[in-house]
Design a protein around this motif. Structure first.
Motif, PDB file in Angstrom:
ATOM      1  N   GLY A   1      -8.179   2.590   5.076  1.00  0.00           N
ATOM      2  CA  GLY A   1      -7.870   1.181   4.838  1.00  0.00           C
ATOM      3  C   GLY A   1      -7.122   0.902   3.553  1.00  0.00           C
ATOM      4  N   ASP A   2      -6.870   1.921   2.762  1.00  0.00           N
ATOM      5  CA  ASP A   2      -6.143   1.709   1.513  1.00  0.00           C
ATOM      6  C   ASP A   2      -4.693   1.331   1.817  1.00  0.00           C
ATOM      7  OD1 ASP A   2      -8.375   2.338   0.012  1.00  0.00           O
ATOM      8  OD2 ASP A   2      -7.817   4.436  -0.276  1.00  0.00           O
TER       9      ASP A   2
ATOM     10  N   LEU B   1      -1.543   1.761   1.225  1.00  0.00           N
ATOM     11  CA  LEU B   1      -0.634   2.651   0.499  1.00  0.00           C
ATOM     12  C   LEU B   1       0.814   2.175   0.577  1.00  0.00           C
ATOM     13  CD1 LEU B   1      -2.117   6.086   1.646  1.00  0.00           C
ATOM     14  CD2 LEU B   1      -2.600   4.833  -0.468  1.00  0.00           C
ATOM     15  N   GLU B   2       1.224   1.705   1.738  1.00  0.00           N
ATOM     16  CA  GLU B   2       2.622   1.288   1.895  1.00  0.00           C
ATOM     17  C   GLU B   2       2.931   0.070   1.037  1.00  0.00           C
ATOM     18  OE1 GLU B   2       5.767  -0.097   5.395  1.00  0.00           O
ATOM     19  OE2 GLU B   2       3.863   0.842   5.928  1.00  0.00           O
ATOM     20  N   GLN B   3       2.109  -0.966   1.157  1.00  0.00           N
ATOM     21  CA  GLN B   3       2.346  -2.166   0.361  1.00  0.00           C
ATOM     22  C   GLN B   3       2.191  -1.873  -1.128  1.00  0.00           C
ATOM     23  OE1 GLN B   3      -0.705  -4.282   2.580  1.00  0.00           O
ATOM     24  NE2 GLN B   3       0.782  -5.843   3.157  1.00  0.00           N
ATOM     25  N   GLY B   4       1.164  -1.114  -1.472  1.00  0.00           N
ATOM     26  CA  GLY B   4       0.933  -0.803  -2.870  1.00  0.00           C
ATOM     27  C   GLY B   4       2.073  -0.011  -3.474  1.00  0.00           C
ATOM     28  N   GLY B   5       2.541   1.010  -2.750  1.00  0.00           N
ATOM     29  CA  GLY B   5       3.621   1.833  -3.274  1.00  0.00           C
ATOM     30  C   GLY B   5       4.914   1.063  -3.455  1.00  0.00           C
ATOM     31  N   GLN B   6       5.243   0.228  -2.476  1.00  0.00           N
ATOM     32  CA  GLN B   6       6.486  -0.541  -2.580  1.00  0.00           C
ATOM     33  C   GLN B   6       6.407  -1.579  -3.697  1.00  0.00           C
ATOM     34  OE1 GLN B   6       7.749  -2.089   1.222  1.00  0.00           O
ATOM     35  NE2 GLN B   6       7.408  -0.148   2.253  1.00  0.00           N
ATOM     36  N   GLY B   7       5.279  -2.266  -3.803  1.00  0.00           N
ATOM     37  CA  GLY B   7       5.131  -3.247  -4.868  1.00  0.00           C
ATOM     38  C   GLY B   7       5.170  -2.604  -6.239  1.00  0.00           C
TER      39      GLY B   7
ATOM     40  N   LEU C   1       3.712  -8.141  -2.059  1.00  0.00           N
ATOM     41  CA  LEU C   1       3.241  -6.795  -1.760  1.00  0.00           C
ATOM     42  C   LEU C   1       2.040  -6.427  -2.628  1.00  0.00           C
ATOM     43  CD1 LEU C   1       6.740  -5.089  -1.544  1.00  0.00           C
ATOM     44  CD2 LEU C   1       5.143  -5.339   0.363  1.00  0.00           C
ATOM     45  N   LEU C   2       2.142  -6.713  -3.914  1.00  0.00           N
ATOM     46  CA  LEU C   2       1.055  -6.390  -4.832  1.00  0.00           C
ATOM     47  C   LEU C   2      -0.149  -7.296  -4.607  1.00  0.00           C
ATOM     48  CD1 LEU C   2       3.088  -5.732  -8.096  1.00  0.00           C
ATOM     49  CD2 LEU C   2       1.953  -4.042  -6.641  1.00  0.00           C
ATOM     50  N   ALA C   3       0.107  -8.544  -4.241  1.00  0.00           N
ATOM     51  CA  ALA C   3      -1.009  -9.453  -3.961  1.00  0.00           C
ATOM     52  C   ALA C   3      -1.812  -8.942  -2.766  1.00  0.00           C
ATOM     53  CB  ALA C   3      -0.478 -10.856  -3.688  1.00  0.00           C
ATOM     54  N   ALA C   4      -1.108  -8.484  -1.737  1.00  0.00           N
ATOM     55  CA  ALA C   4      -1.801  -7.959  -0.559  1.00  0.00           C
ATOM     56  C   ALA C   4      -2.542  -6.673  -0.887  1.00  0.00           C
ATOM     57  CB  ALA C   4      -0.798  -7.717   0.568  1.00  0.00           C
ATOM     58  N   ALA C   5      -1.907  -5.796  -1.667  1.00  0.00           N
ATOM     59  CA  ALA C   5      -2.508  -4.502  -1.973  1.00  0.00           C
ATOM     60  C   ALA C   5      -3.671  -4.608  -2.942  1.00  0.00           C
ATOM     61  CB  ALA C   5      -1.448  -3.555  -2.537  1.00  0.00           C
ATOM     62  N   SER C   6      -3.677  -5.632  -3.773  1.00  0.00           N
ATOM     63  CA  SER C   6      -4.765  -5.804  -4.733  1.00  0.00           C
ATOM     64  C   SER C   6      -5.874  -6.696  -4.186  1.00  0.00           C
ATOM     65  CB  SER C   6      -4.238  -6.390  -6.051  1.00  0.00           C
ATOM     66  OG  SER C   6      -3.669  -7.667  -5.831  1.00  0.00           O
ATOM     67  N   GLY C   7      -5.674  -7.241  -2.993  1.00  0.00           N
ATOM     68  CA  GLY C   7      -6.661  -8.146  -2.419  1.00  0.00           C
ATOM     69  C   GLY C   7      -7.695  -7.471  -1.549  1.00  0.00           C
ATOM     70  N   VAL C   8      -7.654  -6.142  -1.473  1.00  0.00           N
ATOM     71  CA  VAL C   8      -8.619  -5.398  -0.663  1.00  0.00           C
ATOM     72  C   VAL C   8      -9.416  -4.469  -1.579  1.00  0.00           C
ATOM     73  CG1 VAL C   8      -7.089  -5.469   1.333  1.00  0.00           C
ATOM     74  CG2 VAL C   8      -7.025  -3.498  -0.194  1.00  0.00           C
ATOM     75  N   ARG C   9     -10.498  -3.959  -1.028  1.00  0.00           N
ATOM     76  CA  ARG C   9     -11.289  -2.999  -1.793  1.00  0.00           C
ATOM     77  C   ARG C   9     -10.788  -1.588  -1.489  1.00  0.00           C
ATOM     78  NH1 ARG C   9     -17.926  -2.425  -1.999  1.00  0.00           N
ATOM     79  NH2 ARG C   9     -17.951  -0.728  -3.550  1.00  0.00           N
TER      80      ARG C   9
ATOM     81  N   GLY D   1      -9.131   6.515  -3.432  1.00  0.00           N
ATOM     82  CA  GLY D   1      -7.829   5.887  -3.601  1.00  0.00           C
ATOM     83  C   GLY D   1      -7.702   5.008  -4.827  1.00  0.00           C
ATOM     84  N   ARG D   2      -8.738   4.955  -5.656  1.00  0.00           N
ATOM     85  CA  ARG D   2      -8.737   3.965  -6.738  1.00  0.00           C
ATOM     86  C   ARG D   2      -7.740   4.236  -7.855  1.00  0.00           C
ATOM     87  NH1 ARG D   2     -15.195   2.249  -6.823  1.00  0.00           N
ATOM     88  NH2 ARG D   2     -15.151   1.664  -4.608  1.00  0.00           N
ATOM     89  N   ALA D   3      -7.323   5.470  -8.012  1.00  0.00           N
ATOM     90  CA  ALA D   3      -6.260   5.713  -8.991  1.00  0.00           C
ATOM     91  C   ALA D   3      -4.978   5.005  -8.562  1.00  0.00           C
ATOM     92  CB  ALA D   3      -6.012   7.211  -9.154  1.00  0.00           C
TER      93      ALA D   3
END
Length: 225
Positions: free
Chosen positions: A136-137, A139-145, A171-179, A184-186
Motif C-alpha cells: 500500500g505504500d 511509491l509512484e506518487q511519492g517518487g514523482q512528487g 502528488l506529495l499530498a496524496a503520498a503523505s496522506g497514508v500510513r 517503507g518509512r525511509a
C-alpha cells in the motif's frame, strides 16, 4: 540548475529509517541520483550530456550480466542493490528522467516535467523492492512528487520552478496522506521532507536540519504518518 548544499544532516537520519538489510541499497540508489544530478550540473553542452548519460544507461543495464566497472556508484549498486532482487535494467528509466533536462531546449512544459518525474521518480519503485516496502505504500506518487519538488528548488524562482511545484503538491499530498509500512518509512520520510520543502518560498533557503523539520520526520518514523 543551482548548486545544492553539500551539508545535509537529514539524509543520514532518513537512512536510519530503512530496515538494516536494505539501508545500503537505498544509499546506493540515492548516490546514483546524486551522480546524475552532478553530471547535469557540470555539463554545459547538451550533446556531451547525452553521451555521458548514454554511458550510464548502458553501464546500468550491463550490471545484470557483467561485473561493474571501477566506478564507485556502480560498484555500490552491484554490491548492495542487485542481491535484493533489483535489476540494473530497471534503473535505466531514472537516467531517462534526468535526460529530459538535456533534451528540452526550451522551457520545461507539462509533458517534459511529467517525463522527468516518471523517470527519476522510478527510483522509489526500485527502493521499494530493495526495502520490501508494503503493497500500500504510494511509491509512484511519492517518487514523482519527490523528484519534482527537488527539481523546483534547483531551477531558481522562475515559471519552470513554479510549474514543477504545482505538479508536485497533489502528488506529495496524496503520498503523505497514508500510513507507510515500517519498511517503507525511509521513502515516506523523503516524501514528507519534499513536502516541507514546498512550504518554503523559492527565494528562501530550506532550513535543513531545523528542529521542527527533524521532529516531523521523527514522528513519521514512529507513526508512518
Amino acid at each position: 540548475m543551482t548548486e545544492p548544499s553539500t551539508q545535509d544532516p537529514e539524509r543520514p537520519l532518513i537512512l536510519t529509517y530503512a530496515p538494516a538489510a536494505g539501508r545500503a541499497a537505498l544509499a546506493a540508489l540515492l548516490a546514483l541520483d546524486d551522480a546524475l544530478a552532478q553530471l547535469l550540473r557540470t555539463t554545459s553542452q547538451p550533446a556531451v550530456g547525452q553521451l555521458r548519460l548514454a554511458w550510464w544507461r548502458e553501464s546500468l543495464a550491463k550490471l545484470d550480466s557483467a561485473p561493474p566497472p571501477a566506478e564507485p556508484v556502480l560498484q555500490g549498486l552491484a554490491t548492495a542493490l542487485l542481491p535484493l532482487g533489483v535489476r540494473g535494467e530497471s534503473l535505466v528509466p531514472i537516467v531517462h528522467g534526468w535526460e529530459v533536462l538535456v533534451e528540452v531546449e526550451e522551457a520545461l512544459d507539462t509533458l517534459a516535467l511529467t517525463r522527468f518525474a516518471t523517470g527519476r521518480g522510478s527510483l522509489f519503485r526500485a527502493a521499494g523492492i530493495a526495502l520490501a516496502a508494503g503493497e500500500g505504500d504510494p511509491l509512484e506518487q511519492g517518487g514523482q512528487g519527490w523528484a519534482l519538488a527537488d527539481l523546483a528548488r534547483h531551477l531558481g524562482d522562475g515559471t519552470e520552478a513554479e510549474a514543477a511545484r504545482a505538479m508536485a503538491r497533489p502528488l506529495l499530498a496524496a503520498a503523505s496522506g497514508v500510513r507507510w509500512s515500517r519498511n517503507g518509512r525511509a521513502l515516506g520520510a523523503l516524501v514528507h521532507r519534499a513536502r516541507l520543502d514546498l512550504a518554503v518560498p523559492l527565494t528562501a533557503p530550506v532550513p535543513v536540519g531545523a528542529p521542527g523539520r527533524v521532529a516531523r520526520l521523527l514522528w513519521h518514523r514512529l507513526s508512518g504518518r
